[in-house]
Design a protein around this motif. Sequence first.
Motif, PDB file in Angstrom:
ATOM      1  N   ALA A   1       5.142  -0.514   0.908  1.00 33.37           N
ATOM      2  CA  ALA A   1       4.894  -1.870   0.418  1.00 33.37           C
ATOM      3  C   ALA A   1       3.846  -1.844  -0.695  1.00 33.37           C
ATOM      4  CB  ALA A   1       4.439  -2.781   1.552  1.00 33.37           C
ATOM      5  N   ILE A   2       2.841  -1.003  -0.545  1.00 33.53           N
ATOM      6  CA  ILE A   2       1.824  -0.857  -1.593  1.00 33.53           C
ATOM      7  C   ILE A   2       2.449  -0.289  -2.865  1.00 33.53           C
ATOM      8  CG2 ILE A   2      -0.274   0.415  -2.223  1.00 33.53           C
ATOM      9  CD1 ILE A   2      -1.122   0.099   0.757  1.00 33.53           C
ATOM     10  N   VAL A   3       3.344   0.681  -2.712  1.00 33.52           N
ATOM     11  CA  VAL A   3       4.053   1.240  -3.871  1.00 33.52           C
ATOM     12  C   VAL A   3       4.917   0.163  -4.527  1.00 33.52           C
ATOM     13  CG1 VAL A   3       5.810   2.902  -4.581  1.00 33.52           C
ATOM     14  CG2 VAL A   3       4.001   3.604  -3.012  1.00 33.52           C
ATOM     15  N   ASP A   4       5.582  -0.659  -3.725  1.00 35.88           N
ATOM     16  CA  ASP A   4       6.397  -1.751  -4.277  1.00 35.88           C
ATOM     17  C   ASP A   4       5.541  -2.767  -5.025  1.00 35.88           C
ATOM     18  OD1 ASP A   4       8.827  -0.772  -3.474  1.00 35.88           O
ATOM     19  OD2 ASP A   4       8.940  -1.990  -1.650  1.00 35.88           O
ATOM     20  N   VAL A   5       4.385  -3.104  -4.478  1.00 35.00           N
ATOM     21  CA  VAL A   5       3.487  -4.047  -5.168  1.00 35.00           C
ATOM     22  C   VAL A   5       3.064  -3.467  -6.514  1.00 35.00           C
ATOM     23  CG1 VAL A   5       1.182  -5.073  -5.088  1.00 35.00           C
ATOM     24  CG2 VAL A   5       2.661  -5.225  -3.104  1.00 35.00           C
ATOM     25  N   TYR A   6       2.708  -2.200  -6.517  1.00 37.81           N
ATOM     26  CA  TYR A   6       2.316  -1.537  -7.773  1.00 37.81           C
ATOM     27  C   TYR A   6       3.469  -1.564  -8.773  1.00 37.81           C
ATOM     28  CZ  TYR A   6       1.285   2.127 -11.115  1.00 37.81           C
ATOM     29  OH  TYR A   6       1.112   2.821 -12.278  1.00 37.81           O
TER      30      TYR A   6
ATOM     31  N   ARG B   1       9.858  -4.358   3.330  1.00 45.72           N
ATOM     32  CA  ARG B   1       8.779  -3.469   3.777  1.00 45.72           C
ATOM     33  C   ARG B   1       7.721  -4.236   4.564  1.00 45.72           C
ATOM     34  NH1 ARG B   1      10.861   1.452   3.859  1.00 45.72           N
ATOM     35  NH2 ARG B   1      11.837   1.916   1.875  1.00 45.72           N
ATOM     36  N   LEU B   2       7.354  -5.415   4.073  1.00 40.61           N
ATOM     37  CA  LEU B   2       6.345  -6.202   4.788  1.00 40.61           C
ATOM     38  C   LEU B   2       6.869  -6.683   6.140  1.00 40.61           C
ATOM     39  CD1 LEU B   2       4.766  -8.224   1.846  1.00 40.61           C
ATOM     40  CD2 LEU B   2       3.786  -6.274   3.074  1.00 40.61           C
TER      41      LEU B   2
ATOM     42  N   LEU C   1       3.846   0.132   5.353  1.00 38.14           N
ATOM     43  CA  LEU C   1       2.706  -0.370   4.589  1.00 38.14           C
ATOM     44  C   LEU C   1       2.492   0.456   3.324  1.00 38.14           C
ATOM     45  CD1 LEU C   1       0.444  -2.457   4.474  1.00 38.14           C
ATOM     46  CD2 LEU C   1      -0.991  -0.844   5.730  1.00 38.14           C
ATOM     47  N   SER C   2       2.635   1.767   3.430  1.00 42.16           N
ATOM     48  CA  SER C   2       2.482   2.627   2.247  1.00 42.16           C
ATOM     49  C   SER C   2       3.521   2.288   1.181  1.00 42.16           C
ATOM     50  CB  SER C   2       2.618   4.097   2.638  1.00 42.16           C
ATOM     51  OG  SER C   2       1.632   4.463   3.552  1.00 42.16           O
TER      52      SER C   2
ATOM     53  N   LEU D   1      10.101  -5.435  -1.349  1.00 40.78           N
ATOM     54  CA  LEU D   1       8.752  -5.671  -0.839  1.00 40.78           C
ATOM     55  C   LEU D   1       8.799  -6.524   0.428  1.00 40.78           C
ATOM     56  CD1 LEU D   1       5.664  -5.525  -1.087  1.00 40.78           C
ATOM     57  CD2 LEU D   1       5.800  -7.509  -2.619  1.00 40.78           C
TER      58      LEU D   1
END
Length: 188
Positions: free
Chosen positions: A97-102, A53-54, A94-95, A50
Amino acid sequence: MSSRSRPSVHPFDVEVPQLREEAAVNNGDPNGDTVIMKDVQGMPGTPAGLALRLSQFAFAAVSVAVMAATSDFPSVTAFRYLVAALSLQCLWSLSLAIVDVYALLVKRCLRNSIVLGFFTIGDGITSTLTFAAACASAGITVLISSDFNNCAQNHCTRFETSTAMAFVSWFLVYPSFFLNFWSLASRS
């Protein structure tokens, strides 16, 4: 032998991804401290992944913002290519990173070979585009500043800053690509 027929398709035999703790307990670890495959930091679904990615997103966004802030970047094709490639890099990072957060929030492993293949191909494409755009922009920046000695009329500092941020963004995509590729290759 009975005369009952058995269905050839079992709709309830679908393999459901397990939580990391459930996978560890099912493999004999009552504490849930281990997983089937070791989580290498930087892989998708890990805190370091994450962070990568960020960071990719941040440096690509800064590069695009600095380049777009100059008034004469559209006159040079390499600079337009840099903005386009890094805009794609921003969306991709960003996409993911959102998958990693999930994945971190629901504690899911992202070790599916289809998902890893998608991440690997996407990282390979975006890293190649980012590197090519950064190299082209660096060449034009050197041409303007050193060969033409025309920095008084151009925004050489902004061009150099944007190009440097593009190289940093590429440098941060590279580990993501190789970790995904390594994980995908080690599954076979």
